[in-house]
Scaffold this active site. Structure first.
Site, mmCIF file in Angstrom:
data_model
loop_
_atom_site.group_PDB
_atom_site.id
_atom_site.type_symbol
_atom_site.label_atom_id
_atom_site.label_comp_id
_atom_site.label_asym_id
_atom_site.label_seq_id
_atom_site.Cartn_x
_atom_site.Cartn_y
_atom_site.Cartn_z
ATOM 1 N N LYS A 1 -7.471 0.754 43.078
ATOM 2 C CA LYS A 1 -7.562 0.766 41.613
ATOM 3 C C LYS A 1 -8.252 -0.502 41.119
ATOM 4 O O LYS A 1 -9.126 -0.444 40.251
ATOM 5 C CB LYS A 1 -6.158 0.832 40.985
ATOM 6 C CG LYS A 1 -5.459 2.140 41.169
ATOM 7 C CD LYS A 1 -4.153 2.109 40.389
ATOM 8 C CE LYS A 1 -3.244 3.235 40.827
ATOM 9 N NZ LYS A 1 -1.883 3.090 40.347
ATOM 10 N N HIS B 1 -6.673 28.045 65.013
ATOM 11 C CA HIS B 1 -8.071 28.346 65.349
ATOM 12 C C HIS B 1 -9.001 27.199 64.976
ATOM 13 O O HIS B 1 -10.221 27.343 65.045
ATOM 14 C CB HIS B 1 -8.491 29.653 64.667
ATOM 15 C CG HIS B 1 -7.676 30.810 65.139
ATOM 16 N ND1 HIS B 1 -8.117 31.721 66.069
ATOM 17 C CD2 HIS B 1 -6.404 31.166 64.839
ATOM 18 C CE1 HIS B 1 -7.160 32.598 66.306
ATOM 19 N NE2 HIS B 1 -6.115 32.289 65.573
ATOM 20 N N GLU C 1 3.596 7.584 51.642
ATOM 21 C CA GLU C 1 3.688 6.503 50.659
ATOM 22 C C GLU C 1 4.994 5.712 50.830
ATOM 23 O O GLU C 1 5.085 4.551 50.433
ATOM 24 C CB GLU C 1 3.587 7.091 49.243
ATOM 25 C CG GLU C 1 3.022 6.116 48.232
ATOM 26 C CD GLU C 1 2.582 6.788 46.946
ATOM 27 O OE1 GLU C 1 1.373 7.032 46.792
ATOM 28 O OE2 GLU C 1 3.434 7.083 46.094
HETATM 29 O O1 PA5 Z 1 5.102 8.267 44.105
HETATM 30 C C1 PA5 Z 1 4.577 7.541 43.277
HETATM 31 O O2 PA5 Z 1 5.199 6.651 42.679
HETATM 32 C C2 PA5 Z 1 3.121 7.722 42.918
HETATM 33 O O3 PA5 Z 1 2.531 8.710 43.681
HETATM 34 C C3 PA5 Z 1 2.992 8.092 41.455
HETATM 35 O O4 PA5 Z 1 3.716 9.254 41.211
HETATM 36 C C4 PA5 Z 1 1.520 8.314 41.078
HETATM 37 O O5 PA5 Z 1 0.763 7.187 41.391
HETATM 38 C C5 PA5 Z 1 1.396 8.626 39.606
HETATM 39 O O6 PA5 Z 1 1.916 7.584 38.852
HETATM 40 P P1 PA5 Z 1 2.233 7.786 37.319
HETATM 41 O O7 PA5 Z 1 3.284 8.813 37.168
HETATM 42 O O8 PA5 Z 1 2.687 6.437 36.867
HETATM 43 O O9 PA5 Z 1 0.935 8.202 36.654
#
Ligand code: PA5
Length: 447
Positions: free
Chosen positions: A420, A306, A285
């Site tokens: 989303k 394996h 990410e």
């Molecule tokens: O690293 C990040 O910012 C994302 O993975 C968020 O943690 C994830 O989308 C969850 O978001 P939120 O805490 O707003 O529900």
């Protein structure tokens, strides 16, 4: 506390390239340090472990004790960075079969809200009918669909079982200090809350209550976890090539520049599976942007030798491996002798399993290097809270450095929004009407 071994991997790059990448990594570290790079309003994680006060840690521990008093099971609701850090630490440091221990001293920590699995949630609510339960709901934005659905279900269950006041005592929310739907709900319902700082993104939040509260509920030493991170924060601030985060970021980028576009994080310890999942999110990410970035993959050895071993040994040479090793294990278990010796393993009778595992790792390192795969080694002395805290912080710092070397903003995640928006349009969310028509038309041609 953590050692890096790039000896084998650097043989795959020229000396000139290696020196240049180390210099670039040091520049990136300086940019992070000066807080002048992209996404610099999300650098709160850098000082996070050292800035946690003993009062804040005590508040987390008190809340954890309070939840534990009420519950046999604590359901932690969150997704992505609001779940993976806690899951990684709890799995790494808990008994592998905690749920089957005769007299559990701590509640079982279960995770939900990281999927929309209907049967998963239905089965969870089913088992909660006969268990004393509590819930920690974690969402920085407070509007993420998956945890919001799971929390609706958990809230409904807890209120039906314990009444509104009983449920209120069993729910803790971890969210933004002032904004978002979860903050509003928590204020309305009177839930106990913890704040996720504005300048800390989800995947860098393991040393906030996002990670620390569930970890404390599981009975893990959060102070030692934080102390390990603090010690590591000093080690990875050193502005020279001995800095392990600089070395790791430099070797990754040197290999990437040669077309090694996949990094496979390898562990030889089942408890480390979710550390790899946490790492995958952190790097995927943070770096996968602008059509760039190393694809982070993970394997659990020796099991995956394996299944994935053939590809790693012999498939396309576009990958490199990073092995996270653990210096020593605790239990001292040895291979038993067998009078029949049908499996012909008496030659290792009396030897520790950890020694066999180490030899498997060494043998694999030699085989994969021979097969043309660069292998980076990272080792922590043992799997405890202090060493793990250090390892997680090391990966965070190396990720910041590496992302800057790549030229992206490692601290945002604009690409996550695309699915989303489509999902909301397909589900007919008010305000999405135009998109709904357009997307349903596209979908009708695909099905
Ligand atoms: O690293 C990040 O910012 C994302 O993975 C968020 O943690 C994830 O989308 C969850 O978001 P939120 O805490 O707003 O529900």
């Amino acid at each position: 506390m953590l050692s890096m071994n790039v000896k084998s991997a650097v043989t795959f790059v020229s000396e000139k390239e290696w020196t240049a990448q180390q210099e670039r990594a040091l520049q990136a570290l300086a940019t992070l340090d000066a807080r002048t790079g992209k996404g610099n309003d999300f650098l709160g994680w850098i000082d996070l472990p050292s800035s946690i006060s003993s009062g804040e840690l005590a508040a987390v521990q008190t809340a954890a004790e309070e939840l534990s008093r009420h519950a046999e099971v604590v359901v932690v609701i969150g997704i992505g960075g609001s779940y993976l850090g806690a899951k990684a630490v709890i799995d790494a440091l808990s008994h592998s079969f905690a749920a089957l221990l005769p007299k559990p001293r701590r509640p079982l920590v279960i995770f939900a809200g990281q999927n929309i699995g209907e049967d998963y949630m239905a089965e969870l609510i089913e088992v909660l009918q006969t268990r004393e339960a509590a819930c920690i709901v974690i969402s920085k934005s407070g509007t993420t669909t998956e945890p919001a659905i799971a929390f609706r279900l958990l809230k409904q269950h807890l209120e039906a079982r314990y009444g509104k006041a009983g449920a209120q005592r069993r729910i803790v929310a971890v969210t933004d200090g002032s904004r978002g739907a979860l903050r509003t709900l928590a204020t309305q319902e009177g839930y106990k809350t913890f704040v996720i700082p504005d300048d800390v993104g989800g995947r860098f939040s393991v040393f906030t209550p996002v990670g620390l509260l569930p970890v404390a509920v599981a009975g893990i030493d959060v102070e030692a976890l934080v102390e390990g991170a603090v010690a590591m924060s000093r080690k990875v601030a050193v502005p020279d090539e001995t800095n392990p985060a600089v070395q790791y970021a430099a070797i990754r980028n040197a290999l990437y520049a040669q077309g090694r576009k996949i990094e496979v994080l390898v562990n030889y310890h089942p408890k480390m599976h979710y550390v790899t999942e946490w790492w995958k999110q952190l790097y995927g990410e943070s770096e996968g942007k602008e059509h760039k970035g190393i694809f982070p993959a993970g394997v659990d050895f020796t099991g995956d030798l394996h299944s994935m071993g053939q590809y790693l040994q012999d498939g396309e040479r576009s990958l490199f491996e990073t092995v996270v090793g653990i210096g020593c294990e605790r239990s001292g278990l040895t291979v038993p002798a067998d009078t029949q010796n049908l499996d012909q393993l008496n030659f290792i009778a009396g030897r520790r399993l950890s020694e066999c595992n180490r030899m498997a790792a060494l043998g694999t390192l030699l085989a994969h290097t021979d097969g043309g795969v660069p292998v980076v080694g990272i080792e922590i002395p043992q799997l405890d809270a202090y060493a793990l805290g250090g390892l997680l912080y090391f990966f965070e710092m190396a990720c910041g450095i590496s992302g800057y070397m790549l030229g992206v903003n490692p601290f945002d995640q604009p690409g996550v929004e695309a699915y989303k928006n489509n999902m909301f349009a397909l589900l007919g969310k008010p305000g999405y009407e135009a998109q709904t028509l357009r997307i349903r038309e596209i979908v009708s041609h695909l099905q």
